[in-house]
Motif scaffolding. Structure first.
Motif, PDB file in Angstrom:
ATOM      1  N   LYS A  54       0.841  -1.184   0.000  1.00  0.00           N
ATOM      2  CA  LYS A  54       0.000   0.000   0.000  1.00  0.00           C
ATOM      3  C   LYS A  54       0.883   1.244   0.000  1.00  0.00           C
ATOM      4  O   LYS A  54       0.590   2.232  -0.685  1.00  0.00           O
ATOM      5  N   THR A  55       1.976   1.113   0.779  1.00  0.00           N
ATOM      6  CA  THR A  55       2.899   2.256   0.820  1.00  0.00           C
ATOM      7  C   THR A  55       3.514   2.486  -0.558  1.00  0.00           C
ATOM      8  O   THR A  55       3.597   3.611  -1.039  1.00  0.00           O
ATOM      9  N   TYR A  56       3.975   1.362  -1.181  1.00  0.00           N
ATOM     10  CA  TYR A  56       4.568   1.466  -2.530  1.00  0.00           C
ATOM     11  C   TYR A  56       3.566   2.017  -3.530  1.00  0.00           C
ATOM     12  O   TYR A  56       3.908   2.857  -4.378  1.00  0.00           O
ATOM     13  N   ALA A  57       2.297   1.571  -3.450  1.00  0.00           N
ATOM     14  CA  ALA A  57       1.259   2.025  -4.388  1.00  0.00           C
ATOM     15  C   ALA A  57       1.043   3.507  -4.217  1.00  0.00           C
ATOM     16  O   ALA A  57       0.881   4.239  -5.201  1.00  0.00           O
ATOM     17  N   ALA A  58       1.047   3.924  -2.928  1.00  0.00           N
ATOM     18  CA  ALA A  58       0.862   5.351  -2.680  1.00  0.00           C
ATOM     19  C   ALA A  58       2.021   6.132  -3.240  1.00  0.00           C
ATOM     20  O   ALA A  58       1.851   7.201  -3.858  1.00  0.00           O
ATOM     21  N   GLU A  59       3.241   5.553  -3.031  1.00  0.00           N
ATOM     22  CA  GLU A  59       4.412   6.249  -3.561  1.00  0.00           C
ATOM     23  C   GLU A  59       4.377   6.302  -5.079  1.00  0.00           C
ATOM     24  O   GLU A  59       4.709   7.333  -5.700  1.00  0.00           O
ATOM     25  N   ILE A  60       3.944   5.161  -5.741  1.00  0.00           N
ATOM     26  CA  ILE A  60       3.864   5.125  -7.213  1.00  0.00           C
ATOM     27  C   ILE A  60       2.850   6.139  -7.702  1.00  0.00           C
ATOM     28  O   ILE A  60       3.079   6.869  -8.682  1.00  0.00           O
ATOM     29  N   ALA A  61       1.699   6.190  -7.009  1.00  0.00           N
ATOM     30  CA  ALA A  61       0.665   7.139  -7.421  1.00  0.00           C
ATOM     31  C   ALA A  61       1.189   8.545  -7.312  1.00  0.00           C
ATOM     32  O   ALA A  61       0.945   9.390  -8.184  1.00  0.00           O
ATOM     33  N   THR A  62       1.905   8.748  -6.170  1.00  0.00           N
ATOM     34  CA  THR A  62       2.465  10.095  -5.977  1.00  0.00           C
ATOM     35  C   THR A  62       3.462  10.409  -7.104  1.00  0.00           C
ATOM     36  O   THR A  62       3.470  11.510  -7.691  1.00  0.00           O
ATOM     37  N   SER A  63       4.288   9.398  -7.423  1.00  0.00           N
ATOM     38  CA  SER A  63       5.293   9.608  -8.496  1.00  0.00           C
ATOM     39  C   SER A  63       4.626   9.874  -9.829  1.00  0.00           C
ATOM     40  O   SER A  63       5.039  10.735 -10.612  1.00  0.00           O
ATOM     41  N   ARG A  64       3.552   9.089 -10.107  1.00  0.00           N
ATOM     42  CA  ARG A  64       2.837   9.287 -11.377  1.00  0.00           C
ATOM     43  C   ARG A  64       2.239  10.677 -11.429  1.00  0.00           C
ATOM     44  O   ARG A  64       2.238  11.341 -12.469  1.00  0.00           O
ATOM     45  N   LEU A  65       1.719  11.128 -10.312  1.00  0.00           N
ATOM     46  CA  LEU A  65       1.125  12.462 -10.250  1.00  0.00           C
ATOM     47  C   LEU A  65       2.215  13.506 -10.506  1.00  0.00           C
ATOM     48  O   LEU A  65       2.017  14.470 -11.254  1.00  0.00           O
ATOM     49  N   GLU A  66       3.376  13.201  -9.860  1.00  0.00           N
ATOM     50  CA  GLU A  66       4.471  14.157 -10.053  1.00  0.00           C
ATOM     51  C   GLU A  66       4.925  14.166 -11.520  1.00  0.00           C
ATOM     52  O   GLU A  66       5.211  15.229 -12.100  1.00  0.00           O
ATOM     53  N   ILE A  67       4.975  12.920 -12.111  1.00  0.00           N
ATOM     54  CA  ILE A  67       5.377  12.836 -13.539  1.00  0.00           C
ATOM     55  C   ILE A  67       4.386  13.579 -14.412  1.00  0.00           C
ATOM     56  O   ILE A  67       4.767  14.324 -15.340  1.00  0.00           O
ATOM     57  N   GLN A  68       3.106  13.401 -14.142  1.00  0.00           N
ATOM     58  CA  GLN A  68       2.081  14.066 -14.937  1.00  0.00           C
ATOM     59  C   GLN A  68       2.220  15.570 -14.803  1.00  0.00           C
ATOM     60  O   GLN A  68       2.107  16.308 -15.786  1.00  0.00           O
ATOM     61  N   GLN A  69       2.474  15.976 -13.556  1.00  0.00           N
ATOM     62  CA  GLN A  69       2.640  17.411 -13.328  1.00  0.00           C
ATOM     63  C   GLN A  69       3.884  17.919 -14.079  1.00  0.00           C
ATOM     64  O   GLN A  69       3.876  19.017 -14.633  1.00  0.00           O
ATOM     65  N   LEU A  70       4.945  17.050 -14.029  1.00  0.00           N
ATOM     66  CA  LEU A  70       6.177  17.442 -14.769  1.00  0.00           C
ATOM     67  C   LEU A  70       5.922  17.554 -16.261  1.00  0.00           C
ATOM     68  O   LEU A  70       6.393  18.475 -16.937  1.00  0.00           O
ATOM     69  N   LYS A  71       5.152  16.555 -16.819  1.00  0.00           N
ATOM     70  CA  LYS A  71       4.822  16.602 -18.256  1.00  0.00           C
ATOM     71  C   LYS A  71       4.040  17.862 -18.590  1.00  0.00           C
ATOM     72  O   LYS A  71       4.290  18.517 -19.610  1.00  0.00           O
ATOM     73  N   LEU A  72       3.097  18.178 -17.703  1.00  0.00           N
ATOM     74  CA  LEU A  72       2.297  19.381 -17.947  1.00  0.00           C
ATOM     75  C   LEU A  72       3.203  20.608 -17.898  1.00  0.00           C
ATOM     76  O   LEU A  72       3.018  21.571 -18.649  1.00  0.00           O
TER      77      LEU A  72
END
Length: 631
Positions: A53-71
């Motif tokens: 769950k911790t890893y999933a949260a971290e992955i989600a956070t990373s994906r969000l950060e990546i999406q934000q970076l792409k934007l």
């Protein structure tokens, strides 16, 4: 392993509980261990779940950060593209500015160079101005000097004019005196000539005079020269000229002026020992020679005593040809006029002119020795060179103007017949060959002899100039063909390949090779450098009598096998054979489109290059006397 409170309690109570339950302590212990493992696995699973769950949260956070970076990258990429576009434009602008700078530099350089040129020109103009000024001053001084010289010269001219007037008057008087003296001299010469003629006639009438040129030379020429000439002087006695006769021979001097009757010449002709191996002289001939010797053996010609007898003698007068021929005579020479409308052929004591179109006899030009052996036109003119002779008596080269039927020049006389002649390609030279083995060269401006070659030991049968006119090749009955350098008279090479009489010879167009033909029934091509044979052509059933070079480099040949042949230019092999005549072919003339041959039986044959047989044949036998001229 440390004991947990739970394990301590269980350990303390375990024996009681096992006892009461009836379970052995070992089985209970195993259950406890299994329980502990299960509990540990459960806790591990819970931990792994929580970790996932911790890893999933971290992955989600990373994906969000990546999406934000792409934007956040979108405006950056747009900015980058804009910057790249600006960079391209800046580069273009930079290049353009560089070009403009280069152009400006070039313009600046040009201006600098122009300025330097202008400066240089200004300096040059300044120097030129100074030089011109100096030149002007020099010329002004020269003009003054010239004016002074003119004044001085004018003064001298006036003085000379006065002196000239006096000299002119003196010259006029002298001219008058010379004219009077000349007139008196001419009268004196005429009187002397008349007196000499009278004395001579009187001496002849009184048998006190015998003419060497008119009476003695013809006898010696006809009866003695054959055995006593430069080439074969029997007894070392030569009768070629009066001067050579004075030298005598092996028997001593010919003349004994103290006792003329005992002179060797008189003794030998009287006792018949001369001519040797021939009929003796007639009594009349012996008498006239004896009287000549008795009267002092005088030489009465105006020519040098070393002049050949044939030239000292009066030129012979030849009989007129018969109005009609009782039978044809061999046609030993033919030529085609450059207009392509007339043919000339040899006749009996005459030249015959025929129409190409009709075969009609157009002209008869008499006044020649018995036989005509060679005819050649000088280029495209009406001037015709005639080589002729009366066998055993005389040979002559006569130049004729066909337009007027007149003899332009009696060019050469010989004791032997003239067998061949030819003009050089530039028409400025004429080569003549004869039965005496000699070749003579004449220049055609003044018709003066320039060279004589003692070329062969027997008849010269043909001659030809090299294309550039620097060399001459001759053919002979002595079985050789020879090449001479005209500038030096040197015999460069001799070709002996025929091993028989050589009748015809021509330079090929290269000037480095010669083609010859003769009684060995072969055409042979050989080099003038080393006299080595390059090739030969066989297939002739008779002697080759004539060779002519055509304008396209091909060869035409005639033979006593009664055939006219055309040979290819490259290898001289027979290309076409013309058959038709019934007699041996002796002579050949060629033009651009047709050929004419003369035969032993007196026939003329006209051949077109494209035809296999003669288009016209007729006997060169005059039956009328058109345009006949006296000698």
């Amino acid at each position: 392993m440390s004991l947990t409170p739970f394990r301590l309690i269980v350990t303390a109570l375990l024996p009681v509980m096992l006892f009461e339950a009836g379970t052995s302590p070992d089985a209970f212990s195993q259950d406890v261990v299994l329980h502990e493992k299960t509990e540990a696995a459960r806790r591990s699973a819970i931990q792994q779940h929580m970790q996932r769950k911790t890893y999933a949260a971290e992955i989600a956070t990373s994906r969000l950060e990546i999406q934000q970076l792409k934007l956040s990258l979108v405006p950056i990429e747009a900015m980058q593209k804009e910057l790249q576009t600006q960079l391209v434009e800046l580069n273009k602008k930079l290049i353009e500015e560089q070009k403009q700078a280069e152009a400006a530099n070039k313009e600046l350089d040009a201006k600098v160079k122009l300025q330097a040129d202008v400066k240089e020109k200004v300096e040059a103009a300044k120097l030129a101005s100074e030089a011109a000024k100096k030149e002007f001053e020099n010329r002004e001084a020269a003009v003054k000097k010239t004016q002074d010289s003119i004044a001085e010269a004018k003064k001298k001219v006036e003085e000379l004019a006065a002196a000239s007037m006096k000299q002119l008057a003196a010259i006029t008087r002298l001219d008058e005196e010379i004219r009077k003296v000349s007139a008196k001299l001419q009268e004196s010469e005429k009187l002397e000539a008349l007196q000499w003629q009278q004395v001579r006639e009187s001496a002849i009438q009184n048998k006190n005079w015998v003419s060497f040129s008119d009476e003695i030379a013809p006898i010696l020429q006809k009866r003695c020269l054959a055995c006593h000439n430069e080439s074969k002087p029997r007894g070392q006695l030569k009768f070629d000229s009066y001067a050579q006769m004075l030298h005598g021979g092996e028997s001593g001097e010919l003349f004994d002026f103290e006792s003329p009757g005992f002179s060797t010449l008189v003794t030998m002709i009287e006792d018949g020992s001369m001519p040797k191996e021939d009929d003796p002289l007639s009594p009349e001939q012996i008498s006239v020679i004896t009287r000549w010797v008795t009267l002092g053996a005088q030489y009465d010609s105006q020519l040098d005593p070393g002049t050949p007898l044939i030239e000292v003698m009066a030129r012979p007068t030849y009989p007129l040809p018969p109005e009609t021929y009782p039978f044809p005579v061999p046609v030993e020479a033919v030529a085609i006029h450059a207009d392509g409308k007339r043919i000339v052929s040899s006749g009996y004591h005459e030249i015959l002119v025929w129409s190409v179109e009709s075969g009609e006899l157009l002209q008869r030009i008499p006044g020649f020795p018995e036989r005509i052996y060679s005819l050649k036109f000088q280029g495209d003119s009406n001037i015709l060179a005639v080589g002729a002779g009366t066998p055993g008596e005389v040979g002559e080269v006569i130049i004729v103007d066909l337009a007027s039927s007149k003899k332009v020049k009696q060019l050469h006389v010989s004791p032997s017949i003239i067998t061949c002649l030819i003009f050089s390609a530039d028409q400025n030279q004429l080569a003549v060959g004869g039965a005496d083995g000699q070749v003579h060269i004449f220049e055609t401006q003044a018709w003066a002899k320039t060279q004589t070659f003692h070329a062969h030991s027997d008849w010269v049968t043909d001659v030809c100039f090299s294309p550039d006119g620097s060399k001459l090749v001759s053919a002979s009955r002595d079985k050789t063909a020879k090449v001479f350098e005209l500038s030096t008279g040197e015999n460069l090479i001799a070709f002996n390949g025929h091993g028989n009489v050589v009748n015809a010879v021509r330079f090929l167009s290269s000037g480095n090779e010669v083609v010859s033909g003769g009684d060995d029934r072969r055409i042979r091509v050989w080099s003038i450098t080393d006299a080595k044979e390059v090739r030969n052509v066989t297939g002739f059933a008779g002697s080759i009598s004539a060779i002519e070079l055509l304008s396209d480099g091909k060869l035409a040949t005639t033979s006593t096998d009664k055939k006219l042949r055309l040979h290819t230019a490259a290898d001289n092999k027979v290309e076409k054979t013309r058959v038709g005549p019934v007699a041996e072919l002796l002579s050949l003339g060629v033009s651009e489109t047709f050929a004419v041959t003369g035969a032993l039986n007196g026939e003329l044959h006209l051949w077109l290059v494209s035809e296999e047989k003669p288009v016209r044949s007729w006997f060169a036998k005059p039956e009328t006397v058109p345009n006949s001229n006296s000698q």
